[in-house]
Enzyme design. Sequence first.
Site, short mmCIF file in Angstrom:
data_model
loop_
_atom_site.label_atom_id
_atom_site.label_comp_id
_atom_site.label_asym_id
_atom_site.label_seq_id
_atom_site.Cartn_x
_atom_site.Cartn_y
_atom_site.Cartn_z
N GLY A 166 0.82 -1.21 0.00
CA GLY A 166 0.00 0.00 0.00
C GLY A 166 0.85 1.26 0.00
O GLY A 166 2.09 1.19 0.02
N TYR B 164 1.59 -17.74 9.39
CA TYR B 164 2.74 -18.57 9.78
C TYR B 164 3.99 -17.92 9.22
O TYR B 164 4.10 -17.65 8.03
CB TYR B 164 2.60 -19.99 9.20
CG TYR B 164 3.83 -20.82 9.49
CD1 TYR B 164 4.04 -21.35 10.76
CD2 TYR B 164 4.79 -21.04 8.51
CE1 TYR B 164 5.19 -22.08 11.04
CE2 TYR B 164 5.93 -21.77 8.78
CZ TYR B 164 6.12 -22.28 10.05
OH TYR B 164 7.25 -22.98 10.33
N SER C 218 -5.09 -2.46 5.66
CA SER C 218 -6.51 -2.09 5.73
C SER C 218 -6.87 -1.22 4.53
O SER C 218 -6.06 -0.38 4.14
CB SER C 218 -6.84 -1.29 7.00
OG SER C 218 -8.22 -0.94 7.00
N GLY D 158 -1.12 -11.99 17.95
CA GLY D 158 -0.74 -13.35 18.36
C GLY D 158 0.67 -13.68 17.88
O GLY D 158 1.47 -14.27 18.61
N TYR E 154 -14.83 1.04 9.40
CA TYR E 154 -13.41 1.39 9.56
C TYR E 154 -13.15 1.89 10.99
O TYR E 154 -12.26 1.40 11.68
CB TYR E 154 -13.06 2.48 8.55
CG TYR E 154 -11.60 2.88 8.51
CD1 TYR E 154 -10.62 1.99 8.09
CD2 TYR E 154 -11.22 4.17 8.86
CE1 TYR E 154 -9.29 2.38 8.02
CE2 TYR E 154 -9.89 4.57 8.78
CZ TYR E 154 -8.92 3.67 8.36
OH TYR E 154 -7.61 4.06 8.29
#
Length: 313
Positions: free
Chosen positions: A10, A62, A75, A102, A145
């Site tokens: 982006g 992963y 996003s 995570g 958003y």
Amino acid sequence: MRVLITGAAGFLGSHLCDRFLAEGHDVVGMDNLITGSMKNIEHLFGNDHFKFVKHNVYNYIYLEGEVDAVLHFASPASPNDYLEHPIPTMKVGSIGTMNTLGLARAKEATYMIASTSEVYGDPQINPQPESYWGHVNPIGPRGVYDEAKRFSEAMTMAYHRYHGVDTRILRIFNTYGPRMRLHDGRVVPNFIYQALTGQPLTVYGDGQQTRSFQFYSDLVEGIYRLLLSGENDPVNIGNPSEITILQFAEAVLEVTGSKSEIIHIEPKDDRITDDPKVRRPNITRAKEVLGWEPQVDLHDGLRQTVEYFKDKV
Ligand code: UDP
């Protein structure tokens, strides 16, 4: 450092890849290319310190090996884009944030969430300090958003408080520059395109709504400093010089030398529903904690952006 940047293809993600590589770090760039473009990172192919992974971050991530920092920038980010992709916008800001958090936790990496001035909604105080809780319509068209980003911030703080992840919350105000998409629907590319092609500049409504535009290089500097700081609370990064959209249209005409007229229109779709009437960052915290403030004035930044768009029209 070895850094994972989501949204790497982006506008902002690609500039971040450039900056981290220039500082001597290794970069893994991830993008699903919904709104990103390989053109923004094609110059990095062949660089041994850069690796691109095409992946949707709302699926499990992963990644082999050590990771020192995770920057979650993926996003859709223009009102047009999130109106067109409302569900991916919510997923990348919710499930995508959970997955990247995570990963940061598993790798013991520093985490940064790209949040936004949209968390303040249509603000009732101006300028907006980080302590302001905002004024957001959760079920309006921008809600997908705004609420995804608010959720991202809450989740980030939960990982920080509960799991002890070293986190950063960056609240980005309107940013512009080379590599924006010509047709992403935002005011900067719209007006530049219209000015360069001799079409009328389409000011929505009376044009008295305000924004404060920062050049991308100022933001990238702020991001780099924020990552290296120990600041876990949100930090606004934006340019506090506020102008009306009408004045912005005049600035674009001046910089391009265009003879286009300025017209006022009332889009009939959802584009201006809940359009914030004012927006301006209070950057006291960024100044104090990061020693940061913007350096590039609007006319200089616009000149560089216009040069970039000239080849695209
Ligand atoms: N805007 C406008 N004409 C356009 C595009 C946008 O007048 O062709 C206005 C829009 O209503 C808003 C401001 O410009 O008040 C900034 O819009 P943008 O889509 O760039 O981003 P936002 O700051 O709303 O997220």
